[in-house]
Scaffold this active site. Sequence first.
Site, mmCIF file in Angstrom:
data_model
loop_
_atom_site.group_PDB
_atom_site.id
_atom_site.type_symbol
_atom_site.label_atom_id
_atom_site.label_comp_id
_atom_site.label_asym_id
_atom_site.label_seq_id
_atom_site.Cartn_x
_atom_site.Cartn_y
_atom_site.Cartn_z
ATOM 1 N N GLU A 45 0.842 -1.207 0.000
ATOM 2 C CA GLU A 45 0.000 0.000 0.000
ATOM 3 C C GLU A 45 0.870 1.248 0.000
ATOM 4 O O GLU A 45 0.571 2.237 -0.669
ATOM 5 C CB GLU A 45 -0.914 -0.029 1.233
ATOM 6 C CG GLU A 45 -1.894 1.124 1.314
ATOM 7 C CD GLU A 45 -1.368 2.283 2.127
ATOM 8 O OE1 GLU A 45 -1.792 3.425 1.895
ATOM 9 O OE2 GLU A 45 -0.515 2.030 2.998
ATOM 10 N N ASP A 49 0.510 3.780 -3.073
ATOM 11 C CA ASP A 49 0.105 5.158 -2.804
ATOM 12 C C ASP A 49 0.910 6.126 -3.670
ATOM 13 O O ASP A 49 0.364 7.085 -4.232
ATOM 14 C CB ASP A 49 0.307 5.466 -1.319
ATOM 15 C CG ASP A 49 0.037 6.922 -0.975
ATOM 16 O OD1 ASP A 49 -1.127 7.342 -1.035
ATOM 17 O OD2 ASP A 49 0.999 7.651 -0.657
ATOM 18 N N GLU A 121 -4.761 0.405 -3.340
ATOM 19 C CA GLU A 121 -3.417 0.955 -3.526
ATOM 20 C C GLU A 121 -2.371 -0.154 -3.525
ATOM 21 O O GLU A 121 -1.383 -0.098 -4.285
ATOM 22 C CB GLU A 121 -3.112 1.979 -2.430
ATOM 23 C CG GLU A 121 -3.905 3.267 -2.590
ATOM 24 C CD GLU A 121 -3.559 4.295 -1.534
ATOM 25 O OE1 GLU A 121 -3.541 5.495 -1.869
ATOM 26 O OE2 GLU A 121 -3.310 3.907 -0.378
#
Length: 232
Positions: A45, A49, A121
């Site tokens: 993640e 991101d 993400e």
Amino acid sequence: MLSDEIKDIFKIEVITEANYRNALTHPSYTKDNNLNYTECYERLEFLGDAVLKLAVSNILYKEYPDYTEGQMSKIRSIIVSDHILAKIADEIGLNRLIIAGNHDKKQGITKLESVNACSFEAILGAYFLDGKFNEVMGYLENKFHDYIIEVDNNFEKYNAKAILQEYTQGLTKETPVYKLLETKGAEHNKTFIVEVYYRNEAIAQGCGKSKKDAEQHAAYLACQKLGAIKHE
């Protein structure tokens, strides 16, 4: 197979399947099964991101050649919010693939906006590691373009809290205060009711599927009432 389901969703080939399973695994599952922390979505993640922000920044840069850095940053912050990402995860069916510990799953954790946003993400991070950066950028441009236009056209709705704070501080240097009045519904499907106060006076009530959304709704109605923005 999980790889086939992910490929069906994103239309991008999956190579390292273990990464995608990790991307869909909530930390509660690794904890329940005594797995290493690297086998949940948290590290992926973090990587995804960055991929998402670059993709959205690229779209904004091309779509709005006259916008300032500040204008683009404000739109991007809304677009990459949990609310928007969770909405997309639900739209594409990614949420049904999320893996969680038995107790947390029964409590509806896989339906939380934050969990869905993290998994989305993390999948982007997994694709990045597979060398699918260009394909992911193309996917995100197609998927997020309409959301960006929607946010830009209705920016006051999405940015009402900031508008209200700026307006009230300009009048008296005092800021609005938000109070949670009530929470309704099951754990995984709550509705929050929030009231916004200014100078100890209740101005408006708002509701939403998260406390943040309810505050934004209350702020938008308060902005209308105080004349900070125009009525629709």
